[in-house]
Design an enzyme around this catalytic site. Sequence first.
Site, PDB file in Angstrom:
ATOM      1  N   HIS A 124       8.103  20.502   0.290  1.00 21.36           N
ATOM      2  CA  HIS A 124       8.960  21.617  -0.119  1.00 21.36           C
ATOM      3  C   HIS A 124      10.275  21.048  -0.627  1.00 21.36           C
ATOM      4  CE1 HIS A 124       6.640  25.064   1.364  1.00 21.36           C
ATOM      5  NE2 HIS A 124       6.133  24.170   2.200  1.00 21.36           N
ATOM      6  N   THR A 176       3.971   6.589   5.739  1.00 22.99           N
ATOM      7  CA  THR A 176       4.959   7.014   4.742  1.00 22.99           C
ATOM      8  C   THR A 176       4.934   6.158   3.482  1.00 22.99           C
ATOM      9  OG1 THR A 176       6.651   5.599   5.730  1.00 22.99           O
ATOM     10  CG2 THR A 176       6.514   7.884   6.525  1.00 22.99           C
ATOM     11  N   LYS A 177       4.229   5.010   3.534  1.00 20.02           N
ATOM     12  CA  LYS A 177       4.161   4.141   2.352  1.00 20.02           C
ATOM     13  C   LYS A 177       2.788   3.479   2.272  1.00 20.02           C
ATOM     14  CE  LYS A 177       6.483   0.403   4.778  1.00 20.02           C
ATOM     15  NZ  LYS A 177       7.664  -0.421   4.880  1.00 20.02           N
ATOM     16  N   LYS A 194      -1.819  -5.831  11.757  1.00 20.83           N
ATOM     17  CA  LYS A 194      -2.836  -6.872  11.656  1.00 20.83           C
ATOM     18  C   LYS A 194      -3.502  -6.795  10.289  1.00 20.83           C
ATOM     19  CE  LYS A 194      -6.936  -8.519  14.139  1.00 20.83           C
ATOM     20  NZ  LYS A 194      -7.865  -8.265  15.232  1.00 20.83           N
TER      21      LYS A 194
END
Length: 196
Positions: A124, A176-177, A194
């Site tokens: 949003h 998030t990435k 790992k």
Amino acid sequence: MNNESVRQQFKDNPKLKKFVDWLIMNQVETRPRWYIRLLAPLYQHRGRHSVIHNSVRMDTPPYRKFRLGRYSVIESGACINNAVGDVIIGDYTRVGLHNTIIGPVNIGHHVNLAQGITVTALNHNFEDSEKRIDEQGVSTTPVVIEDDVWIGANAVILPGVRVGTHSVVAAGAVVTKEVPPHSIVAGIPAKIIKKI
């Protein structure tokens, strides 16, 4: 007339777009109207031997693509929403109990999504402090989950993320990435713990 020229006509005529959107989508429930849902088998592409359990909420209007590959399963209580972007799910993939997938999302082949996972390409907008957030619209950044990935229970995959092939996302992680291929990630925000 192809899909892109139809989309362009709607962009050029906002009143027509708003009217057609009202005909297709219930504006309060933000899901396709009941008569559109009845037609879903005509415009959803479901591969051979794929299964969508009866309790799955399929918020899939006909103006976006929904594809479920061969031998793939969407388990009970899941919600699939392609109202703002296509949802493509590959072959031999399992979408677990109570998952939420909001497009545009592309999930590869042989992917296992455990229970309670959220995969969302939607955000949003909130930059203008003079306007309410619900007045500012939404933006999307596609999510890609490549082949042979396992995502643990209650993980969250956020907009713009790519999860590389043969990777594992630990239970409860917030991704998030980008997750490089052959990696295990865990934590909030998720970090590589790992290489496989």
